[in-house]
Design an enzyme around this catalytic site. Structure first.
Site, PDB file in Angstrom:
ATOM      1  N   ALA A   1       1.005  -1.178   0.162  1.00  0.00           N
ATOM      2  CA  ALA A   1      -0.014   0.014  -0.021  1.00  0.00           C
ATOM      3  C   ALA A   1       0.983   1.131  -0.019  1.00  0.00           C
ATOM      4  O   ALA A   1       1.947   1.325   0.712  1.00  0.00           O
ATOM      5  CB  ALA A   1      -0.980   0.028   1.114  1.00  0.00           C
TER       6      ALA A   1
ATOM      7  N   GLY B   1       4.160   4.137   3.406  1.00  0.00           N
ATOM      8  CA  GLY B   1       3.960   2.931   2.776  1.00  0.00           C
ATOM      9  C   GLY B   1       3.902   1.681   3.634  1.00  0.00           C
ATOM     10  O   GLY B   1       4.328   1.926   4.712  1.00  0.00           O
ATOM     11  N   LYS B   2       3.297   0.525   3.217  1.00  0.00           N
ATOM     12  CA  LYS B   2       3.200  -0.561   4.172  1.00  0.00           C
ATOM     13  C   LYS B   2       2.915  -1.786   3.268  1.00  0.00           C
ATOM     14  O   LYS B   2       2.035  -1.753   2.256  1.00  0.00           O
ATOM     15  CB  LYS B   2       2.214  -0.566   5.142  1.00  0.00           C
ATOM     16  N   GLY B   3       3.673  -2.937   3.535  1.00  0.00           N
ATOM     17  CA  GLY B   3       2.833  -4.126   2.783  1.00  0.00           C
ATOM     18  C   GLY B   3       3.548  -5.520   3.626  1.00  0.00           C
ATOM     19  O   GLY B   3       4.091  -5.512   4.525  1.00  0.00           O
TER      20      GLY B   3
ATOM     21  N   ASP C   1       9.731  -5.511   9.210  1.00  0.00           N
ATOM     22  CA  ASP C   1       8.685  -5.242  10.035  1.00  0.00           C
ATOM     23  C   ASP C   1       8.218  -6.707  11.001  1.00  0.00           C
ATOM     24  O   ASP C   1       9.090  -7.352  10.972  1.00  0.00           O
ATOM     25  CB  ASP C   1       7.227  -5.037   9.267  1.00  0.00           C
TER      26      ASP C   1
END
Length: 428
Positions: A72, A117-119, A158
């Site tokens: 994202a 952002g993140k995923g 993460d």
């Protein structure tokens, strides 16, 4: 294939308090405290794009499984998207969007030239061998290579990923591009372009935030008791620093439960989750508690540093700490936040407290671009300076507008994002 989010899609069930629901509620609440164009707020409720990919994996036994991966990208008005990649069974599009929103605010609060952002991949990393994790990571890098890059989107470790994961990811991307590009990810081992102090940074910033909060409310660290839920990288490093600075850490926990000693634990002797997984309950201590009970201890400072949504409307009335410092992302639900504020419990939000990770990632990115290595002392000095600058910016808003720390942090972030959007304008 990129999937722009529909502006008409239904909101998730609010009772679930997903990261996306909580992030949007926090945004809307913060917007009432600042004069920002409504169009900016509306745009910030949605990500720029969400990439969903299939990630095939050949297992060690020769069989093939296919997993779903996401990235994202929330907002890049201030710079490249920035945020972690997690391997966890509950990874989904909405979670990635909500967490990417928090990354946007976090970068803006710290005045870093990044957006959010993140995923991740929906998978249980414990089910993978090291060889399977490497193959999965390299294939994920291949699937995402058109939407990431050192000036486009810079992932980091993460939940369920680490420095080795980033090394594999960077190597796969570099092989695809035909040159070594260390700046495509951060959180790498120092030997291949990583920064000293990166792994400890979220815990260090959490400890700094706790120290400053205690001082702000007239306390002394040497008279301060602390409970830490979660003894991974964030919780363990925060606990060790606070003990070093004079605080008494009376309780810590891992996934199996907590140990408690009202006279103080010997934090240095307790292995972190990375050093020895699930070792907390194996340590000598007068009392064992559940992960729910550690949250309700009568201590001066509570640090939830494990997972999200642990302080809820169901237990917020029983939180006995004077100060809550959010080491994890989203540990306090929106409803619980309101209850704690009404009770006079001061919550130092995640977008300020645990921002050390992305801040030292920024330092790592700079080191990679300039091909210049910083010493650990330089990194820690720069992190301390950035944290204190951000603390003062947020404190100013707390006092000027009589806001909670979370609302004040959002005001600082939104002010910077809104100004950037105003100056850049909206593409026709």
């Amino acid at each position: 294939m990129s999937t722009p989010p529909s502006q008409q899609e239904a909101e998730p069930d609010e009772e679930l308090d997903s990261a996306l629901v909580t992030a949007r509620r926090q945004l809307e609440r913060a917007a009432t405290h600042i004069d920002v164009d409504e169009g900016v707020i509306e745009r910030l409720k949605y990500p720029t794009r969400v990439e969903q990919v299939s990630v095939p994996l050949e297992r060690d036994d020769g069989s093939v499984d296919v997993f779903t991966g996401y990235r994202a990208q929330h907002d890049d008005v201030r710079g490249p998207y920035k945020g972690g990649l997690r391997y966890h069974p509950e990874v989904n599009a909405d979670e990635c969007i909500g967490l990417s929103m928090w990354m946007t605010w976090k970068c803006a609060v710290m005045d870093l030239p990044f957006g959010g952002g993140k995923g991740g991949i929906s998978i249980n990393p414990k089910s993978l061998s090291d060889e399977e994790t490497e193959r999965l990571t390299r294939r994920f890098a291949e699937e995402l290579r058109y939407v990431i890059g050192p000036t486009t989107d810079v992932p980091a470790p993460d939940m369920g990923t680490d420095a080795q994961t980033m090394a594999w990811f960077m190597d796969a991307y570099s092989m695809q591009q035909g040159e070594t590009i260390p700046g495509v990810v951060t959180g790498k081992p120092p030997v291949i372009g990583g920064s000293y102090g990166r792994e400890e940074a979220p815990g260090r910033s959490t400890a700094i935030a706790a120290r400053e909060a205690v001082d702000y409310y007239g306390g002394d660290l040497e008279d301060t008791t602390v409970a830490v839920q979660g003894f991974g990288s964030v919780g363990a490093n925060a606990a060790r620093l606070l003990e070093e600075w004079g605080a008494t850490v009376v309780a810590v926990s891992d996934v199996n439960g907590a140990i408690y000693d009202p006279d103080g634990l010997d934090i240095g002797s307790i292995p972190t989750h990375e050093e020895e997984p699930e070792a907390v309950l194996e340590q000598d201590a007068p009392e064992h508690l559940s992960n729910e009970e550690i949250l309700e201890l009568d201590v001066d400072v509570l640090i939830p540093a494990a997972v999200g949504n642990v302080i809820t409307a169901d237990n917020a009335d029983r939180i006995a700490a004077d100060i809550v410092v959010e080491g994890a992302n989203g540990p306090t639900t929106f409803a619980a936040d309101t209850i704690l504020e009404e009770r006079g419990v001061h919550v130092i939000p995640d977008i300020l407290a645990n921002a050390g990770g992305v801040t030292v990632s920024y330092f790592e990115w700079l080191q990679d671009i300039n091909r210049r290595k910083w010493s650990l002392e330089e990194v820690n000095e720069e992190l301390e300076a950035k944290m204190l600058d951000a603390w003062e910016e947020v404190r100013t808003e707390v006092e000027a507008k009589e806001l909670s720390w979370r609302d004040a942090a959002y005001v600082v972030a939104l002010s910077r994002i809104a100004e950037a959007k105003e100056k850049r304008g909206l593409w026709p």
